[in-house]
Each structure stands twice: as structure tokens, then as C-alpha cells.
Enzyme design. Structure first.
Site, PDB file in Angstrom:
ATOM      1  CB  SER A  26      -0.958  -0.047   1.198  1.00  0.00           C
ATOM      2  OG  SER A  26      -1.974   0.898   1.066  1.00  0.00           O
TER       3      SER A  26
ATOM      4  CG  ASP B  58      -5.871  -3.943  -4.004  1.00  0.00           C
ATOM      5  OD1 ASP B  58      -6.714  -3.039  -3.807  1.00  0.00           O
ATOM      6  OD2 ASP B  58      -4.653  -3.787  -3.802  1.00  0.00           O
TER       7      ASP B  58
ATOM      8  CG  HIS C 189      -5.584  -2.287  -0.344  1.00  0.00           C
ATOM      9  ND1 HIS C 189      -4.581  -2.229  -1.294  1.00  0.00           N
ATOM     10  CD2 HIS C 189      -5.156  -1.530   0.711  1.00  0.00           C
ATOM     11  CE1 HIS C 189      -3.601  -1.457  -0.842  1.00  0.00           C
ATOM     12  NE2 HIS C 189      -3.918  -1.028   0.360  1.00  0.00           N
TER      13      HIS C 189
END
Length: 395
Positions: A164, A330, A363
Site C-alpha cells: 500500500s 484489490d 486490498h
């Protein structure tokens, strides 16, 4: 502490760890930020695990996501209810093996977990910075990490790993300090935010700033904007999951009742879950840090922020061997974005491996136990470490 942090099933752990602090950029040698402001003194909180070998060639830097911190694995004390946020991945015999590698994880600039951020005391006023804290970028965060590594005497990293926003830092490291990075593992990330990602962040920021307790960022001696921050976390949490994950976990099941309440109390389990996550988050995170870190993520543009016109041009600077990983569910940083960065790497003849992992959990899949991910990371780092050892013997 991540809500995903769990005890290792086997009981294997790196054991007790200690949060340490590195101070630098004392005025007049303050840190000049990409936005043009100066910041100093600066404190970076960090933790280390394992031992640095004689050649100094086994150091791995792990970079955390938005609400993470330096506590990547192990425990602060015997009574800790949970270990660090990636304890499933980091420890003796694990994918990132602390018996073999020296691990560093630092808290990012702008956060509230020990590093200098908007809740820190402004030396010029004696009060928390609040909105007087300068806007920081992913590049500024990486430059602060570079200062920490210089302090630790580490000249080259075996690998930099992160997911991320941590993955953005990985990419920035590879381009900004190419000679220091032998390999890089960006997980579930992007070279720049889409309009969709920026939109979610903006709605989350507006929820904080609309809270009457926010008080233009100066709330540290009064009631905090907990409602706004909780809503911001709820918005973020939705983007971290997936349609499949929410269907399996919650469906349309009701929360402790058999029929609708016909008011605005919690009816559905998913409503109760989001409220719980929001309320838990305000106990450990600062609303202003949320504003600053999400803005840094929105500003991140690997091509433009490094003085180039394209991602391909930016990767021309990199020398690292890459392992890029995305996850099928995601939708915040979908696979097509990872494929674009892989394409840009290949245009520069970089050594890059790519894998899209089948995962239902959206995610945040990179934070959850996944044998496929563990195997990929373990194998990739092991290969790079072997090459480093061969290189060392040849010298």
C-alpha cells in the site's frame, strides 16, 4: 497495532522487541521538505530484529502502510495481547527470517506512533504543531528513512518491502537511492493514485475537518474529533475490503436482532463492524496524521515527483531486482496498475517478477496469512541473498 495482527499458530516469535528513537535535523540543519518548508528537529521511531552480518549485506527495510508503525513483529512485553502488525511474515524461520536477516522497520514521518508528526511539540511554540506541521511527501518519508540507515551504518539494503503506502515508499527508494537497493518488493500498490483513490481520501479528510471538535487542527488540549476520524476510518476500511469479503463475512445478516429496528441504530452486522473499527481506531491514531498521510499518498506520482515525465523514465534510474505482487480482489490498487509498473520496469530491462495472487480479501490481503505470498517473498529474498553472498565471495 493492526486489527489484523494475530498470534502465530506455531507460537514462533522474534520475542521481545524495543522501540528506539533516532533524532536528527536539529536547526539550523533542519530538513528541507519537497514542499519547500523546513522541519527540525526530527525524530524517527524504529525497531530492529535479527543481526547485521559482518559484510553488512543482510539488511531488509520493511515499510508500513497508512496506520501501521515500527512495531512489525514480536512483543513489547509478556502481557502484550497482540504482536506486531506483520508477525505472520517476520520472525525465526518465517518468510522474512530473523535468523538470517537484519530487519529494520521505522515509523513514517507525519505519523503519530513515535515519529515527528502534527501531534508532536513544535519547538517554536511549545505546543503541538497541528496544521502548522508542514505537508510531507512519500519522498520526504523516504529521505528520513535514509537518514536513519546512515545513522545505523547501513550502506546497502538486501531488500525493501512494503504494501500500500509502504509499497509507494518501496518504489521511491528504488528510484531515489538506486545504488542502495539490491531488491524491492512492492505489494498491493501503485505508482500514483487514481481519481477514485483520491476521492475516497478526500471524503475521509472532509469527515475529519467537518467534525466541530477538529478546531482547525488544534484540539490536543480539548475534546478530539473522534467522530470525524471514526467515519474517515470506516470509509477507508471499506476500500481495504472487497465485495466478496464483505459478502462472506457479513452478507445481510442482522446484528443481534431478528428484524429491522426502523430507526438509525445498527441493524446489519456490517454496520456494527464498521462502527467498531472506527471507534477502535480513534483510540490509537491522530486525526491530523490521517490528513497528512493521506495527502502524501495522493501527491505521490513516481514519474512527476522525481523530475521525470513518465514512470518509465523514472524507473530508468532503478537498479534493483523487483518482485511486484497484486491481489485479484484489490479494487483500490487493481492489478492493471501493477501491470503498468511492471511494463515500465521491463522497458528499462530491469529484472522483474510479477505475480497476481488469488485472494478474496481485497486490498488488505497482503496483511493476512497467505502461504503463496509467504513462499514468494521467502524464495525471492533467498535468491537475492544467495547472489549477494556469491558476489561477496568473489570480491
Amino acid at each position: 497495532m493492526s486489527e489484523y495482527a494475530t498470534h502465530e499458530d506455531t507460537g514462533v516469535s522474534v520475542g521481545l522487541v524495543e522501540k528506539k528513537f533516532f533524532h536528527f535535523a536539529d536547526p539550523p540543519q533542519a530538513m528541507v521538505l519537497e514542499g519547500g518548508s523546513s522541519l527540525g528537529p526530527v525524530t524517527i521511531a524504529y525497531e530492529t530484529m535479527g543481526s547485521l552480518n559482518h559484510a553488512g549485506s543482510n539488511a531488509i527495510l520493511i515499510l508500513h502502510a497508512l496506520s501501521g508503525d515500527s512495531h512489525v513483529a514480536g512483543y513489547y512485553g509478556k502481557e502484550d495481547p497482540k504482536p506486531g502488525w506483520w508477525d505472520i511474515m517476520v520472525g525465526p524461520g518465517k518468510a522474512i527470517d530473523t535468523d538470517r536477516y537484519f530487519i529494520i522497520c521505522s515509523n513514517i514521518l507525519g505519523s503519530c506512533m513515535g515519529s515527528t508528526g502534527p501531534s508532536s511539540i513544535n519547538p517554536e511554540t511549545g505546543r503541538p504543531y497541528g496544521l502548522d506541521f508542514p505537508v510531507v511527501t512519500i519522498g520526504d518519508m523516504v529521505r528520513a528513512q535514509k537518514a536513519l540507515l546512515d545513522h545505523l551504518g547501513i550502506n546497502r539494503l538486501l531488500s525493501v518491502i512494503g504494501g500500500s503506502i509502504g509499497g509507494m515508499q518501496v518504489l521511491e527508494w528504488a528510484v531515489r537511492y538506486p545504488k542502495m537497493v539490491r531488491s524491492a518488493i512492492p505489494l498491493a500498490t501503485t505508482t500514483r493514485h487514481s481519481a477514485l483513490a483520491i476521492a475516497f481520501n478526500e471524503v475521509a479528510r472532509q469527515s475529519i475537518m467537518a467534525d466541530p471538535n477538529w478546531n482547525n487542527g488544534q484540539y490536543y488540549d480539548r475534546e478530539k474529533p473522534n467522530l470525524g476520524l471514526a467515519v474517515a476510518r470506516m470509509i477507508g476500511h471499506i476500500t481495504y475490503l472487497s465485495d466478496e469479503a464483505m459478502r462472506v463475512k457479513f452478507g445481510r445478516r442482522l446484528q443481534d436482532k431478528n428484524d429491522f429496528s426502523f430507526n438509525f441504530d445498527v441493524d446489519f452486522q456490517v454496520e456494527g463492524y464498521l462502527r467498531y473499527q472506527g471507534n477502535k481506531f480513534v483510540e490509537r491514531f491522530d486525526a491530523n496524521s490521517f490528513l497528512y498521510i493521506t495527502k502524501a499518498a495522493d501527491y505521490f506520482d513516481l514519474g512527476l515527483r522525481n523530475g521525470t515525465q513518465s514512470v518509465t523514465e523514472a524507473f530508468a534510474r532503478a537498479r534493483a531486482k523487483f518482485l511486484v505482487v497484486s491481489f485479484t480482489s484489490d479494487w483500490l490498487y487493481p492489478t492493471y496498475q501493477s501491470k503498468k509498473m511492471v511494463k515500465a520496469m521491463k522497458k528499462n530491462n530491469l529484472d522483474v517478477s510479477f505475480c497476481e495472487i488469488e485472494a478474496d480479501w481485497g486490498h488488505d490481503a497482503f496483511l493476512l496469512p497467505n502461504p503463496r505470498l509467504s513462499s514468494l517473498i521467502s524464495g525471492f529474498i533467498g535468491q537475492v541473498a544467495g547472489e549477494a553472498e556469491e558476489e561477496s565471495r568473489a570480491v
